[in-house]
Design an enzyme around this catalytic site. Structure first.
Site, PDB file in Angstrom:
ATOM      1  N   SER A  68      -0.699   1.386  12.006  1.00 32.75           N
ATOM      2  CA  SER A  68      -0.451   2.761  11.661  1.00 32.75           C
ATOM      3  C   SER A  68      -1.870   3.690  11.770  1.00 32.75           C
ATOM      4  CB  SER A  68      -0.223   2.695  10.042  1.00 32.75           C
ATOM      5  OG  SER A  68      -0.017   4.101   9.480  1.00 32.75           O
ATOM      6  N   HIS A  80       6.006   0.667   5.178  1.00 29.15           N
ATOM      7  CA  HIS A  80       5.072   1.778   4.989  1.00 29.15           C
ATOM      8  C   HIS A  80       5.530   3.023   5.786  1.00 29.15           C
ATOM      9  CE1 HIS A  80       2.194   4.127   7.483  1.00 29.15           C
ATOM     10  NE2 HIS A  80       1.242   3.662   6.527  1.00 29.15           N
ATOM     11  N   ASN A  81       6.379   2.958   6.635  1.00 28.40           N
ATOM     12  CA  ASN A  81       6.856   4.404   7.107  1.00 28.40           C
ATOM     13  C   ASN A  81       7.882   5.224   6.114  1.00 28.40           C
ATOM     14  OD1 ASN A  81       5.236   3.768   9.406  1.00 28.40           O
ATOM     15  ND2 ASN A  81       6.903   3.945  10.602  1.00 28.40           N
ATOM     16  N   GLU A  95       5.944   6.611   3.388  1.00 24.51           N
ATOM     17  CA  GLU A  95       5.342   7.704   4.223  1.00 24.51           C
ATOM     18  C   GLU A  95       6.262   8.884   4.366  1.00 24.51           C
ATOM     19  OE1 GLU A  95       4.764   8.782   9.066  1.00 24.51           O
ATOM     20  OE2 GLU A  95       3.648   7.060   8.290  1.00 24.51           O
ATOM     21  N   LYS A  98       5.305  -2.696   8.178  1.00 23.71           N
ATOM     22  CA  LYS A  98       5.099  -1.517   8.791  1.00 23.71           C
ATOM     23  C   LYS A  98       6.249  -0.443   8.779  1.00 23.71           C
ATOM     24  CE  LYS A  98       3.253   1.738  11.644  1.00 23.71           C
ATOM     25  NZ  LYS A  98       4.362   2.439  11.978  1.00 23.71           N
TER      26      LYS A  98
END
Length: 632
Positions: A298, A356-357, A360, A353
């Site tokens: 990222s 995480h997105n 986000e 990940k």
């Protein structure tokens, strides 16, 4: 590694020029023919069939030596020179670091070379001169001996394999924006690198060579559009990073690579891959003793170039092979910690990940909702909202996303007006947000903030419907004023709920899949380089070992206990607007649901039992016993 000179030696007619040109093309470096340094008098003597003397050779060898010393500071080069005797070879390398010279000695029988020379045309050296060359020739004391009685492709393969010092530390496949930035980061950190991009006639031709020529960091790289040559250029065990589109392209490239790899090599998928695909690929490659690492990355283009947040999962042995590279190129947080660490086995790296997105998505939507309120409910100009965000960004509310948003709001188009007002309100997504929401449903963890953020993007795509509906339904234009501090507190509260949902999802998946993910490690990895890096993560890290739950963290408890009334009032006022605030609303509802000891789902259980005999459990007896009632 510094520049080198590869000297190809041998008698006339052994193929020095042919081999030199082919090797130069393979290694993407320049070839120079030593014959061009002969004085004219030497060429005339050889053309007349008169062998050269040592006195004749002296200026020739000196000229080549001077040329090599002139070029070495600027390039790695290949040069062909007969260098028939040991003293000639010493003269060629006078005052040159022996470690910078690789000797390739072409070997062949007199009969084979003589017949080859008979087929040559327009060359000053006649076939009759060959005997004099063999008479003078001294067998080299060192260097690589290469038999010329084989196909040129095999000769080149043998030379490349033997030139171990010319092999690179790591290879990268896929030279899009992210791949190119990552390759530059790797090279800038002192690793030698081979770069590969596929060849597609008319659209993708010579991409790797072009990329090499564009960036100073990549001048020492080896560019390829031939996959086999790319793999051969790598030192063992081979370390290959994939920067290709997720899905079938990853499977395709792995299928092509596998026959070329050996046990102990490692493939690292750095794309936005679904974690289940990563698990499958690791299992398949494990049968061939090839390591596979799924590494979430990222930070966007800037992060890939200057230091991303890296989340590698999968084979621990594979990670150990690539650890020095990943740790070198990863971001450092404000405390100097490296934002990279092994996450766990299988698809854990790509899973975190993905989440995480998801976080986000919700963070971006939260900022958009706060902006839309200030812009339309309070009629503030973008530049004035930027000033508010700028102030927020200096304190505990600060984050990378808030920082770039204030910059966006201050950016004017060519006509001097805010560019933000001219951008279409139809948002895109690349799949990780939907994967997060669907996976949360599969493992049974509520992530309403992420789901609402995803659905807000989906709603935006129904542009034609929205335009039509606004003609039939009233648009409330009334002004709603909310104090900036109350808005900030609500924003911070919602961010806490968002992070709580993401970390709970990771914890539940870790338990189900046996990954043993340490949330403290994630908070460190996300503290620098990545898109969701923020001061909030630093706050949560403080005391995390004791609480290990966002809802139980003192910061969350203190914020809610001190300001819940203001937060509820803010959400209530926003609900009176004609604008939608799905993530803000969902975060307050999530909080209320999580802190309510007895919810309302007991009625749902009764309904399920009524129409489907699904049973229910009672609170006044054994909680493990199921009950069914005949309601009619």
């Amino acid at each position: 590694m510094g520049n080198r000179v590869i000297v190809i030696t041998g008698v006339c007619g052994c193929g020095k020029t042919t081999v030199g040109l082919a090797l130069a093309e393979r290694l993407n470096i320049r070839f120079y023919d030593g014959d061009r340094f002969h004085p004219e008098a030497n060429i005339e003597k050889m053309a007349a069939g008169i062998p050269l003397t040592d006195l004749d050779r002296q200026p020739w060898l000196s000229a080549i030596n001077a040329f090599i010393k002139e070029r070495l500071p600027h390039e790695t080069l290949i040069i062909a020179c007969s260098a028939l005797r040991e003293k000639y070879r010493m003269e060629l390398s006078t005052s040159i670091d022996p470690a910078a010279v690789s000797w390739i000695h072409l070997q062949g029988s007199y009969d084979v070379i003589y017949h080859r020379m008979l087929e040559r045309k327009d060359h000053f050296m006649s076939a009759e001169m060959l005997r004099s060359q063999f008479d003078v020739y001294e067998h080299p004391k060192s260097g690589m001996m290469v038999n010329i009685d084989q196909h040129i492709d095999q000769i080149i393969e043998n030379i490349v394999s033997g030139l171990a010092l010319n092999k690179t530390d790591i290879g990268l496949i896929g030279l899009g924006v992210m791949g190119t930035s990552l390759a530059r980061n790797i090279a800038r950190n002192g690793f030698t690198i081979s770069i590969f991009n596929r060849h597609v006639d008319g659209t993708e031709e010579g991409v790797a060579k072009k990329i090499k020529s564009l960036y100073p960091e990549l001048q020492a790289s080896q560019p390829f559009d031939n996959l086999e040559q790319f793999v051969t250029s790598l030192s063992a065990p081979r370390k290959i990073l994939l920067m290709v589109n997720a899905g079938q392209p990853v499977d395709d490239i792995i299928r092509q690579l596998t026959p070329m790899l050996k046990a102990g090599d490692v493939i690292v998928d750095c794309g936005n891959t679904h974690f289940k695909d990563t698990e499958r690929r690791q299992n398949e490659l494990q049968k061939k003793n090839i390591h596979f690492v799924g590494a979430g990355i990222s930070g966007g283009e800037e992060g890939a170039l200057n230091g991303p947040s890296i989340m590698p999962g999968g084979s621990m042995q594979g990670f150990a092979l690539i650890e020095d590279v990943l740790m070198a190129i990863a971001a450092r947080n404000t405390s100097g910690e490296v934002c990279c660490d092994h996450i766990g086995d299988g698809g854990s790296g790509h899973f975190v990940k993905m989440v995480h997105n998801g976080i986000e998505y919700a963070e971006m939507q939260l900022i958009a909702e706060v902006y839309s309120h200030l812009r339309y409910n309070q009629q503030m100009a973008p530049v004035d909202i930027a000033a508010i965000f700028d102030e927020w960004n200096r304190g505990e509310t600060g984050s990378y996303l808030l920082d770039i948003t204030k910059n966006i709001l201050r950016f004017n188009d060519t006509d001097g007006k805010p560019l933000i007002d001219k951008i279409s309100d139809v948002a895109g997504n690349k799949g990780t947000g939907s994967w997060t929401t669907m996976t949360a449903c599969e493992v049974g963890v509520p992530v309403p903030a992420m789901a609402e953020a995803l659905f807000a993007r989906y709603v935006s795509s129904f542009k034609a419907d929205r335009d039509m509906y606004t003609k039939h339904y009233p648009q409330d234009k009334s002004s709603i004023s909310i104090g900036t501090e109350n808005l900030r507190l609500t924003f911070m509260f919602c961010r806490l709920m968002n992070h709580c949902q993401g970390i709970k999802l990771i914890g539940q998946a870790s338990a189900i899949f046996g990954w043993n993910i340490d949330a403290a490690v994630l908070l460190k990895i996300w503290s620098g380089g990545c898109i969701i890096r923020s001061n909030l993560l630093s706050i949560l890290r403080d005391g995390w070992a004791e609480h290990q739950d966002v809802m139980m963290h003192p910061y969350t408890i203190n914020l809610a206990n001190a300001h819940l009334r203001e937060i509820k009032a803010t959400v209530s006022q926003l609900a009176l607007s004609s604008l939608a605030f799905p993530v803000i609303s969902s975060c307050l509802d999530y909080y209320k649901s999580m802190v309510t000891r007895r919810g309302n789902t007991y009625l749902i259980q009764a309904q399920r039992d009524y129409f489907g005999a699904h049973t229910y459990r009672r609170i006044d007896g054994n909680p493990e016993v199921s009950h069914h009632t005949k309601w009619m």
